[in-house]
Design a protein around this motif. Structure first.
Motif, PDB file in Angstrom:
ATOM      1  N   GLY A   1      10.545   6.953  -3.634  1.00  0.00           N
ATOM      2  CA  GLY A   1       9.890   6.731  -4.890  1.00  0.00           C
ATOM      3  C   GLY A   1       9.233   5.597  -4.205  1.00  0.00           C
ATOM      4  N   THR A   2       9.587   4.795  -3.473  1.00  0.00           N
ATOM      5  CA  THR A   2       8.355   3.787  -3.423  1.00  0.00           C
ATOM      6  C   THR A   2       7.290   4.121  -2.475  1.00  0.00           C
ATOM      7  OG1 THR A   2      10.572   2.242  -2.770  1.00  0.00           O
ATOM      8  CG2 THR A   2       8.668   1.172  -1.753  1.00  0.00           C
ATOM      9  N   ARG A   3       7.309   4.897  -1.569  1.00  0.00           N
ATOM     10  CA  ARG A   3       7.326   5.114  -0.083  1.00  0.00           C
ATOM     11  C   ARG A   3       5.584   5.624  -1.755  1.00  0.00           C
ATOM     12  NH1 ARG A   3       6.665  11.069   2.416  1.00  0.00           N
ATOM     13  NH2 ARG A   3       6.582  11.340   0.346  1.00  0.00           N
ATOM     14  N   ASN A   4       6.053   6.618  -2.923  1.00  0.00           N
ATOM     15  CA  ASN A   4       5.036   7.147  -3.262  1.00  0.00           C
ATOM     16  C   ASN A   4       3.934   6.468  -3.667  1.00  0.00           C
ATOM     17  OD1 ASN A   4       5.204  10.564  -2.320  1.00  0.00           O
ATOM     18  ND2 ASN A   4       7.086  10.430  -3.782  1.00  0.00           N
ATOM     19  N   SER A   5       5.087   5.344  -4.505  1.00  0.00           N
ATOM     20  CA  SER A   5       4.286   4.022  -5.658  1.00  0.00           C
ATOM     21  C   SER A   5       3.407   3.730  -4.885  1.00  0.00           C
ATOM     22  CB  SER A   5       5.597   3.597  -6.108  1.00  0.00           C
ATOM     23  OG  SER A   5       6.272   3.837  -6.782  1.00  0.00           O
ATOM     24  N   LEU A   6       4.118   2.626  -3.768  1.00  0.00           N
ATOM     25  CA  LEU A   6       3.081   2.277  -2.816  1.00  0.00           C
ATOM     26  C   LEU A   6       1.882   3.455  -2.543  1.00  0.00           C
ATOM     27  CD1 LEU A   6       5.050   0.345   0.037  1.00  0.00           C
ATOM     28  CD2 LEU A   6       3.502  -0.665  -1.782  1.00  0.00           C
ATOM     29  N   THR A   7       2.252   4.386  -1.517  1.00  0.00           N
ATOM     30  CA  THR A   7       0.760   5.431  -1.998  1.00  0.00           C
ATOM     31  C   THR A   7      -0.008   4.873  -3.051  1.00  0.00           C
ATOM     32  OG1 THR A   7       2.019   6.787  -0.330  1.00  0.00           O
ATOM     33  CG2 THR A   7       0.258   7.300  -1.071  1.00  0.00           C
ATOM     34  N   ILE A   8       0.602   5.331  -3.672  1.00  0.00           N
ATOM     35  CA  ILE A   8      -0.360   5.507  -4.886  1.00  0.00           C
ATOM     36  C   ILE A   8      -0.814   4.176  -5.469  1.00  0.00           C
ATOM     37  CG2 ILE A   8      -0.626   5.476  -7.811  1.00  0.00           C
ATOM     38  CD1 ILE A   8       2.189   7.879  -7.326  1.00  0.00           C
ATOM     39  N   GLY A   9      -0.622   2.880  -5.285  1.00  0.00           N
ATOM     40  CA  GLY A   9      -0.976   1.998  -5.320  1.00  0.00           C
ATOM     41  C   GLY A   9      -2.165   1.722  -4.463  1.00  0.00           C
ATOM     42  N   ILE A  10      -2.198   1.995  -2.944  1.00  0.00           N
ATOM     43  CA  ILE A  10      -3.581   1.630  -2.333  1.00  0.00           C
ATOM     44  C   ILE A  10      -4.010   2.612  -2.449  1.00  0.00           C
ATOM     45  CG2 ILE A  10      -3.753   2.200   0.673  1.00  0.00           C
ATOM     46  CD1 ILE A  10      -0.449   0.148   0.637  1.00  0.00           C
ATOM     47  N   LEU A  11      -3.528   3.952  -2.328  1.00  0.00           N
ATOM     48  CA  LEU A  11      -4.780   4.866  -2.209  1.00  0.00           C
ATOM     49  C   LEU A  11      -6.028   4.332  -3.559  1.00  0.00           C
ATOM     50  CD1 LEU A  11      -3.527   8.648  -2.649  1.00  0.00           C
ATOM     51  CD2 LEU A  11      -5.977   7.363  -1.529  1.00  0.00           C
TER      52      LEU A  11
ATOM     53  N   THR B   1      -6.685  -7.250  -3.299  1.00  0.00           N
ATOM     54  CA  THR B   1      -5.509  -7.218  -3.432  1.00  0.00           C
ATOM     55  C   THR B   1      -4.695  -7.267  -4.097  1.00  0.00           C
ATOM     56  OG1 THR B   1      -6.162  -8.851  -1.481  1.00  0.00           O
ATOM     57  CG2 THR B   1      -4.091  -8.882  -1.790  1.00  0.00           C
ATOM     58  N   LEU B   2      -5.252  -8.575  -5.195  1.00  0.00           N
ATOM     59  CA  LEU B   2      -5.013  -8.798  -6.669  1.00  0.00           C
ATOM     60  C   LEU B   2      -4.770  -7.080  -7.430  1.00  0.00           C
ATOM     61  CD1 LEU B   2      -6.217 -11.675  -7.219  1.00  0.00           C
ATOM     62  CD2 LEU B   2      -3.903 -11.658  -6.586  1.00  0.00           C
ATOM     63  N   ASN B   3      -5.524  -6.368  -7.036  1.00  0.00           N
ATOM     64  CA  ASN B   3      -5.911  -5.548  -7.737  1.00  0.00           C
ATOM     65  C   ASN B   3      -4.395  -4.691  -7.499  1.00  0.00           C
ATOM     66  OD1 ASN B   3      -7.745  -5.321  -9.559  1.00  0.00           O
ATOM     67  ND2 ASN B   3      -9.046  -4.036  -8.012  1.00  0.00           N
ATOM     68  N   LEU B   4      -4.186  -4.665  -6.008  1.00  0.00           N
ATOM     69  CA  LEU B   4      -3.473  -3.554  -5.420  1.00  0.00           C
ATOM     70  C   LEU B   4      -1.954  -3.919  -6.389  1.00  0.00           C
ATOM     71  CD1 LEU B   4      -2.039  -1.673  -3.114  1.00  0.00           C
ATOM     72  CD2 LEU B   4      -1.747  -3.201  -1.571  1.00  0.00           C
ATOM     73  N   ALA B   5      -1.536  -5.048  -6.690  1.00  0.00           N
ATOM     74  CA  ALA B   5      -0.412  -5.400  -7.291  1.00  0.00           C
ATOM     75  C   ALA B   5      -0.386  -4.962  -8.380  1.00  0.00           C
ATOM     76  CB  ALA B   5       0.053  -6.793  -7.014  1.00  0.00           C
ATOM     77  N   ALA B   6      -1.703  -5.002  -9.246  1.00  0.00           N
ATOM     78  CA  ALA B   6      -1.562  -4.374 -10.778  1.00  0.00           C
ATOM     79  C   ALA B   6      -0.958  -2.933 -10.387  1.00  0.00           C
ATOM     80  CB  ALA B   6      -3.133  -5.350 -11.194  1.00  0.00           C
ATOM     81  N   ASN B   7      -2.035  -2.213  -9.210  1.00  0.00           N
ATOM     82  CA  ASN B   7      -1.646  -0.884  -9.825  1.00  0.00           C
ATOM     83  C   ASN B   7      -0.154  -0.244  -9.363  1.00  0.00           C
ATOM     84  OD1 ASN B   7      -4.363  -0.743  -9.905  1.00  0.00           O
ATOM     85  ND2 ASN B   7      -5.052  -0.592  -7.909  1.00  0.00           N
ATOM     86  N   ILE B   8       0.319  -0.675  -8.271  1.00  0.00           N
ATOM     87  CA  ILE B   8       2.275  -0.471  -8.445  1.00  0.00           C
ATOM     88  C   ILE B   8       2.347  -0.937  -8.998  1.00  0.00           C
ATOM     89  CG2 ILE B   8       4.282  -1.308  -6.923  1.00  0.00           C
ATOM     90  CD1 ILE B   8       2.323  -2.229  -4.478  1.00  0.00           C
TER      91      ILE B   8
END
Lengths: 298, 310
Positions: A91-101, A219-226
């Motif tokens: 789940g963490t992998r998926n969440s991170l992947t989605i956030g980064i993508l 970078t700040l968007n990444l936090a929001a997207n996760i």
């Protein structure tokens, strides 16, 4: 000139933007710790998930329903007898992947859109900004929910694409305002008189000058997207249970029984997402300071 | 056929206002300017700030939209932006006023000076580097510094890097928009003498925009005085300095400082006299809007915006 000479000269350059960023991170211990934590979590999660089989983990096992943490299952099981620890990793992998993508996709499109709009200005800017305004007023939650119903194969990739389609407006607007400023500067005008094409001026002359802004915003968007992914999954419009994410795990807490008696299902992902978002934010804030010479600590 | 011919150039900037952001009025930055240039000479364009001299230069090179008028370069009409083709871009270059903002702060000197070369000539990396070093050598900047960034140079060095970039393609016309006004006086002389030097070497034509009459006198063969978007006087350097006809020109020339203290009284009285003439005959020399009249030839080289009555 000999090759060695050139090499020596290149080494004598002034500190680059990257070096300034690293220095700022080094001065801000909290950000440094956050960065190390992020790298470790990412390495752990992506590394371990190679050995875990997602299909096997999400397979329902009726003989092991709601087991508390123990020898067989480090973090117990959920109501379908599925290993929570395995789900947490994947789940963490998926969440991170989605956030980064989502950050990358929406970032790249938004930056290009904003740069073109701001650089050309005038009518081009007007039309592009009205399109952006239109996208902005769309009820994007509603549309995402509709997409969830329509799209047959719902996984991290399709989810990222749908989210990106509604997340690029903010950065586009920001970059556009900066591009409007930059195009008036002499160096951009000089490039025009030197016969450089507009495309090259936009992406090779103007963009390097706003790269610090881009890094900080992304970078700040990444936090929001996760966070956004988890929010949607929690509401039930994110990923299905067959694709675990931090959001799907937390959403088990909507069941009062789980909320009250089975903490091992929802506490770890909730804590993890909180720390992840905070850490990304800390790093982002440090980068933000590094981009502005007056705020720097280093 | 003149090398560069500007016919009745007008550049208006709209003033937007009202509810629907309509154009309510125009600022007439350049209002009917005509002149001709011959190859190999230096043409000065002088005027107070806001007189439209920079706008004239920028309109010629295509950085401002032209409201009306015509510009002919080597006999070809290049008024429209679309007609400013590659050959024109190669032949006409510009030196900018501010050496601190005209070089991209994120680029190394190599990339800055090579930018025009990359656009017009296909050179290998080695050839390109060699050319850049030659150019830097011409402008007296150490060729070793090609990997430095602009902020590592002094103002004078930066301006000379700007000059190196402008001459990289061996242009025919260089529009120099106050090339030395941001520099120290000692460095000014250095850059100016250098510009003169390369002029004879490369047979360059300069359009030299400045507000410093001393520099213009030193540099130019031909001078035009601009005021509120119009020419008030145009002539050879001797015409303008020995025989100024327009009251505005007279005042400008009277304002040139003289460092000899013995002449102080004399200069003061001279200025008083010119000021008196200026206030008295202001209404004769300018129309109701305070604009100059049409230019009239008073000799082969000398044209002045004299009063309509004559």
């Amino acid at each position: 000139m000999e090759a060695t000479d050139v090499k020596e000269l290149e080494q004598a350059k002034t500190p680059s933007a990257i070096k300034v960023l690293l220095k700022e991170l080094y001065r801000d211990k909290l950000a440094l710790v956050s960065l190390i934590f992020l790298v470790l979590v990412a390495a752990f999660v992506y590394g371990l998930s190679i050995f875990l089989d997602q299909d096997q983990i999400v397979t329902v096992d009726l003989f092991a329903i709601n087991e508390p943490p123990g020898e067989d299952f480090i973090l117990g099981t959920d109501y379908g007898g599925r290993d929570v620890f395995g789900q947490l990793i994947i789940g963490t992998r998926n969440s991170l992947t989605i956030g980064i993508l989502v950050t990358l996709l929406s970032g790249v499109f938004g930056i290009a859109y904003g740069l073109i709009s701001g650089y050309y200005g005038g009518h081009v800017d007007n039309v592009m900004m009205r399109i952006l305004d239109f996208m902005n007023i769309l009820p994007f939650l509603f549309i995402i929910i509709s997409f969830v119903v329509i799209v047959p194969d719902y996984n991290t990739i399709t989810f990222s694409l749908i989210m990106s389609a509604f997340m690029w407006m903010g950065i586009a607007r920001l970059i556009r305002s900066k591009a409007l400023q930059e195009r008036e500067l002499d160096y951009a005008q000089a490039s025009k008189t030197l016969g450089t094409s507009n495309f090259n001026i936009i992406f090779k002359q103007v963009m390097p000058n706003i790269v610090s802004l881009i890094i900080v915003t992304m970078t700040l968007n990444l936090a929001a997207n996760i966070g956004l992914e988890s929010g949607l999954s929690f509401l039930g419009f994110g990923l299905p249970e067959s694709t675990p994410s931090l959001g799907t795990l937390i959403s088990y807490a909507t069941n009062p029984q789980t909320l009250e008696h089975r903490w091992w299902i929802w506490v770890p992902p909730a804590v993890l997402i909180l720390i992840l978002m905070l850490a990304v934010r800390n790093v982002g804030e440090a980068l933000k300071r590094a981009a502005d010479a007056r705020q720097r600590r280093g | 056929m003149a090398f560069l011919e500007v016919q009745d150039l007008q550049v208006y900037f709209p003033i937007k206002g009202g509810i629907f952001n309509r154009t309510v009025d125009h600022i007439k930055a350049v209002d009917g300017v005509s002149f001709e240039m011959e190859q190999g000479k230096t043409y000065g364009l002088v005027g107070e700030s806001g007189s439209g001299k920079s706008t004239t230069g920028r309109a010629i090179i295509g950085l401002e939209d032209i409201t009306s008028g015509k510009i002919l370069f080597d006999g070809k009409d290049i008024t429209d932006k679309k007609t400013k083709n590659k050959a024109f871009r190669k032949d006409v270059q510009m030196i900018f006023q501010d050496p601190y903002s005209s070089l991209n702060p994120r680029k190394r000197v190599l990339d800055i000076v090579a930018e025009p070369l990359r656009n017009f000539e296909k050179l290998s990396k080695q050839e390109e580097r060699k050319r850049v070093q030659e150019l830097l050598d011409i402008v007296n900047v150490s060729p070793d510094s090609i990997f430095k960034y602009p902020h590592e140079f002094s103002g004078g060095q930066r301006q000379r890097i700007g000059v190196a970039r402008a001459i990289a393609l061996k242009p025919k016309l260089i529009i120099a928009d106050e090339p030395v006004s941001a520099l120290d006086v000692s460095v000014q002389a250095q850059v100016l003498n250098f510009l003169k030097e390369i002029q004879s070497e490369l047979n360059l034509t300069y359009l030299f925009i400045s507000h410093d009459l001393g520099i213009v006198k030193h540099m130019c063969d031909n001078i035009s005085i601009m005021y509120k978007g119009r020419y008030v006087e145009q002539g050879s350097t001797a015409d303008i300095f020995e025989n100024p006809q327009h009251i505005y020109t007279k005042r400008l020339i009277a304002a040139i400082p003289d460092i000899d203290p013995k002449n102080r009284e004399k200069q003061f009285h001279n200025r008083q006299k010119v000021l008196e003439e200026y206030t008295q005959s202001y209404n004769d020399f300018f129309d109701q809007d305070g604009l100059a009249f049409q230019l009239k030839s008073i000799s082969d080289t000398h044209r002045v915006a004299l009063p309509q009555k004559g």
